[in-house]
Motif scaffolding. Structure first.
Motif: not given
Length: 126
Positions: A20, A47, A109, A111, A116-118
């Motif tokens: 992620e 999103e 960030h 979602q 999730r992605h950061k």
């Protein structure tokens, strides 16, 4: 056999915990030029995208409410994101007319229904 199983579990845990997050990206721009702060992710539904500078919220987009908002105290007149590209997994922030005071750490960030992605972008302005 148990040592192999333990290693396999460890490798799976590492790959899932890092999936992620992406490595830090360093972006260097020249004063008064436009800067591209990348943030790409696995597309999904519903999103929510947030961009932070240091710990201050710069931008928020929520697909469920179709609301897009910029923090008026933080780059609002010079920053943009294409909500249409968010559906394609692209939440890249464009910062127009960069200035040395824009230097710092930016975080994206995201979602989605897929997870999730950061991302962390370190901006240098010369």
């Amino acid at each position: 056999m148990s040592v192999i199983f333990t290693w396999a579990c460890f490798l799976l845990w590492i790959s899932s915990s890092t999936a992620e997050n992406t490595p830090d990206v360093v972006v260097t721009c020249f004063n008064s030029e436009d800067c591209v702060l990348p943030c790409t992710f696995q597309p999904g539904r519903n999103e929510t995208v947030e961009w932070f500078r240091q710990d201050a919220l710069l931008y928020r987009f929520d697909r469920n409410s179709s609301k897009e908002s910029f923090n008026p105290d933080q780059l609002a007149e010079r920053a943009s994101i294409s909500p249409q590209q968010i559906s394609d997994g692209n939440a890249t922030l464009i910062l127009r007319r960069s200035d040395p005071k824009d230097r710092g750490t930016y975080r994206c960030h995201v979602q989605t229904s897929e997870g999730r992605h950061k991302a962390k972008v370190i901006l240098k302005v010369e």
